[in-house]
Design a protein around this motif. Structure first.
Motif, PDB file in Angstrom:
ATOM      1  N   LEU A 136      52.104  61.718 -93.920  1.00 13.38           N
ATOM      2  CA  LEU A 136      53.500  61.298 -93.971  1.00 13.38           C
ATOM      3  C   LEU A 136      53.693  60.011 -94.758  1.00 13.38           C
ATOM      4  N   GLY A 137      52.603  59.277 -94.969  1.00 14.71           N
ATOM      5  CA  GLY A 137      52.690  58.029 -95.705  1.00 14.71           C
ATOM      6  C   GLY A 137      53.344  56.906 -94.932  1.00 14.71           C
ATOM      7  N   ARG A 138      53.249  56.948 -93.619  1.00 10.42           N
ATOM      8  CA  ARG A 138      53.847  55.903 -92.795  1.00 10.42           C
ATOM      9  C   ARG A 138      53.200  55.901 -91.414  1.00 10.42           C
ATOM     10  N   THR A 139      53.484  54.849 -90.667  1.00  6.35           N
ATOM     11  CA  THR A 139      52.990  54.746 -89.300  1.00  6.35           C
ATOM     12  C   THR A 139      53.975  55.430 -88.356  1.00  6.35           C
ATOM     13  N   VAL A 140      53.449  56.267 -87.475  1.00  8.44           N
ATOM     14  CA  VAL A 140      54.300  56.958 -86.515  1.00  8.44           C
ATOM     15  C   VAL A 140      53.842  56.609 -85.102  1.00  8.44           C
ATOM     16  N   SER A 141      54.786  56.592 -84.192  1.00  9.06           N
ATOM     17  CA  SER A 141      54.478  56.339 -82.790  1.00  9.06           C
ATOM     18  C   SER A 141      54.263  57.672 -82.090  1.00  9.06           C
ATOM     19  N   MET A 142      53.104  57.828 -81.471  1.00  7.48           N
ATOM     20  CA  MET A 142      52.771  59.055 -80.766  1.00  7.48           C
ATOM     21  C   MET A 142      52.556  58.751 -79.287  1.00  7.48           C
ATOM     22  N   SER A 143      52.575  59.792 -78.485  1.00 10.69           N
ATOM     23  CA  SER A 143      52.389  59.642 -77.045  1.00 10.69           C
ATOM     24  C   SER A 143      51.153  60.406 -76.590  1.00 10.69           C
ATOM     25  N   ALA A 144      50.327  59.744 -75.780  1.00 14.84           N
ATOM     26  CA  ALA A 144      49.145  60.386 -75.197  1.00 14.84           C
ATOM     27  C   ALA A 144      49.403  60.854 -73.771  1.00 14.84           C
ATOM     28  N   ARG A 145      50.667  60.838 -73.345  1.00 15.02           N
ATOM     29  CA  ARG A 145      50.993  61.231 -71.973  1.00 15.02           C
ATOM     30  C   ARG A 145      50.769  62.734 -71.763  1.00 15.02           C
ATOM     31  N   PRO A 146      50.448  63.137 -70.539  1.00 14.97           N
ATOM     32  CA  PRO A 146      50.187  64.561 -70.269  1.00 14.97           C
ATOM     33  C   PRO A 146      51.335  65.468 -70.678  1.00 14.97           C
ATOM     34  N   GLU A 147      52.562  65.030 -70.418  1.00 16.53           N
ATOM     35  CA  GLU A 147      53.712  65.883 -70.712  1.00 16.53           C
ATOM     36  C   GLU A 147      53.971  66.043 -72.209  1.00 16.53           C
ATOM     37  N   ASP A 148      53.297  65.236 -73.034  1.00 15.57           N
ATOM     38  CA  ASP A 148      53.496  65.303 -74.482  1.00 15.57           C
ATOM     39  C   ASP A 148      52.308  65.940 -75.202  1.00 15.57           C
ATOM     40  N   THR A 149      51.466  66.640 -74.453  1.00 20.77           N
ATOM     41  CA  THR A 149      50.263  67.239 -75.030  1.00 20.77           C
ATOM     42  C   THR A 149      50.589  68.210 -76.159  1.00 20.77           C
ATOM     43  N   ALA A 150      51.551  69.088 -75.943  1.00 15.07           N
ATOM     44  CA  ALA A 150      51.871  70.106 -76.952  1.00 15.07           C
ATOM     45  C   ALA A 150      52.317  69.459 -78.262  1.00 15.07           C
ATOM     46  N   ALA A 151      53.157  68.430 -78.165  1.00 15.48           N
ATOM     47  CA  ALA A 151      53.643  67.750 -79.369  1.00 15.48           C
ATOM     48  C   ALA A 151      52.506  67.034 -80.090  1.00 15.48           C
ATOM     49  N   LEU A 152      51.602  66.421 -79.326  1.00 20.41           N
ATOM     50  CA  LEU A 152      50.479  65.714 -79.941  1.00 20.41           C
ATOM     51  C   LEU A 152      49.518  66.695 -80.606  1.00 20.41           C
ATOM     52  N   GLU A 153      49.254  67.818 -79.949  1.00 26.08           N
ATOM     53  CA  GLU A 153      48.394  68.835 -80.551  1.00 26.08           C
ATOM     54  C   GLU A 153      48.996  69.349 -81.858  1.00 26.08           C
ATOM     55  N   ASP A 154      50.301  69.621 -81.848  1.00 28.39           N
ATOM     56  CA  ASP A 154      50.968  70.125 -83.052  1.00 28.39           C
ATOM     57  C   ASP A 154      50.888  69.108 -84.183  1.00 28.39           C
ATOM     58  N   PHE A 155      51.123  67.832 -83.860  1.00 26.17           N
ATOM     59  CA  PHE A 155      51.052  66.783 -84.880  1.00 26.17           C
ATOM     60  C   PHE A 155      49.653  66.697 -85.475  1.00 26.17           C
ATOM     61  N   MET A 156      48.631  66.703 -84.617  1.00 25.23           N
ATOM     62  CA  MET A 156      47.258  66.570 -85.099  1.00 25.23           C
ATOM     63  C   MET A 156      46.831  67.791 -85.914  1.00 25.23           C
ATOM     64  N   MET A 157      47.281  68.963 -85.520  1.00 24.70           N
ATOM     65  CA  MET A 157      46.965  70.167 -86.291  1.00 24.70           C
ATOM     66  C   MET A 157      47.520  70.058 -87.707  1.00 24.70           C
ATOM     67  N   ARG A 158      48.722  69.523 -87.826  1.00 29.63           N
ATOM     68  CA  ARG A 158      49.326  69.352 -89.147  1.00 29.63           C
ATOM     69  C   ARG A 158      48.668  68.201 -89.908  1.00 29.63           C
ATOM     70  N   GLU A 159      48.299  67.170 -89.192  1.00 29.29           N
ATOM     71  CA  GLU A 159      47.709  65.993 -89.832  1.00 29.29           C
ATOM     72  C   GLU A 159      46.398  66.338 -90.532  1.00 29.29           C
ATOM     73  N   PHE A 160      45.654  67.270 -89.958  1.00 32.12           N
ATOM     74  CA  PHE A 160      44.371  67.648 -90.544  1.00 32.12           C
ATOM     75  C   PHE A 160      44.442  68.983 -91.284  1.00 32.12           C
ATOM     76  N   ASP A 161      45.682  69.382 -91.641  1.00 30.97           N
ATOM     77  CA  ASP A 161      45.911  70.591 -92.444  1.00 30.97           C
ATOM     78  C   ASP A 161      45.335  71.842 -91.790  1.00 30.97           C
ATOM     79  N   PHE A 162      45.411  71.896 -90.463  1.00 34.12           N
ATOM     80  CA  PHE A 162      44.948  73.073 -89.746  1.00 34.12           C
ATOM     81  C   PHE A 162      46.050  74.120 -89.625  1.00 34.12           C
ATOM     82  N   ARG A 163      47.285  73.730 -89.954  1.00 34.49           N
ATOM     83  CA  ARG A 163      48.376  74.714 -89.944  1.00 34.49           C
ATOM     84  C   ARG A 163      49.419  74.321 -90.981  1.00 34.49           C
TER      85      ARG A 163
END
Length: 211
Positions: free
Chosen positions: A184-211
């Motif tokens: 994204l070329g910028r710093t983003v704020s992410m959450s490691a909370r249990p309820e935000d697992t799906a969003a964090l997984e989706d972000f990381m999958m995109r970050e490493f070009d897995f999807r």
């Protein structure tokens, strides 16, 4: 129901496992039986699921409650009490270890590009290795840990990699953290909370070009 929750979290489906374990706990608590052993079992199971994801602060009171119930009903040598004591000791040790190491990781993650902290070394359909890299600001000190990942039966290896990365992140963060995204070329704020697992997984999958 607890057995189903165990199977789900062993398969890496933590959100589903957590939801089912919570439902099992609520069902056991609805019985209103004093010192109900089913409540203790459900508490321990939910604690184990949280601990497996690195949520040790959430796991600790659950494990402690389970032990408090069991000591009122069982002998000190009972296997359930021994196992519960071991679980609680392990959780507390993990919390202590986190408190010792959280400061250096915060300095590293805010000083370096976060994407460079994790580096995929090799990957096939069922297994992979990646490096967990770090460096301290204003210092030549560097460290590197190679992590091996094996996909469970039916699990996507890319998702298995991301979930292992998230486990590492949660060793140091339980709430918000900053991720410097090269994608994204910028710093983003992410959450490691249990309820935000799906969003964090989706972000990381995109970050490493897995999807």
């Amino acid at each position: 129901m607890n057995d189903e929750a165990t199977a789900l979290y062993q398969d890496g489906r933590y959100d589903q496992a957590t939801a089912l374990a919570k439902k099992s706990l609520q069902l056991a608590q609805s019985d209103n039986t004093p010192n109900n052993p089913d409540v203790a079992t459900s508490l321990s199971k939910l604690a184990a699921i949280y601990a497996a994801q690195g949520f040790f602060e959430q796991a600790e009171p659950l494990s402690r409650q389970a032990l408090a119930i069991r000591v009122k009903k069982l002998n000190a040598e009972d296997p359930d009490i021994v196992a519960n004591q071991a679980q609680l000791a392990g959780i507390n040790a993990a919390i202590l270890d986190r408190n010792r190491t959280i400061a250096p990781f915060k300095r590293i993650s805010t000083a370096a590009n976060s994407s460079s902290i994790f580096q995929i070394l090799n990957k096939d359909a069922h297994s992979a290795t990646f490096a967990f890299n770090g460096s301290e600001p204003n210092s030549r000190k560097r460290w590197r840990q190679v992590i091996e990942v094996d996909a469970k039966q039916g699990e996507d290896i890319d998702l298995a990699i991301v979930r292992r990365m998230i486990q590492i992140i949660r060793t140091y963060y339980t709430g918000d953290f900053n991720w410097e995204s090269r994608r994204l070329g910028r710093t983003v704020s992410m959450s490691a909370r249990p309820e935000d697992t799906a969003a964090l997984e989706d972000f990381m999958m995109r970050e490493f070009d897995f999807r």
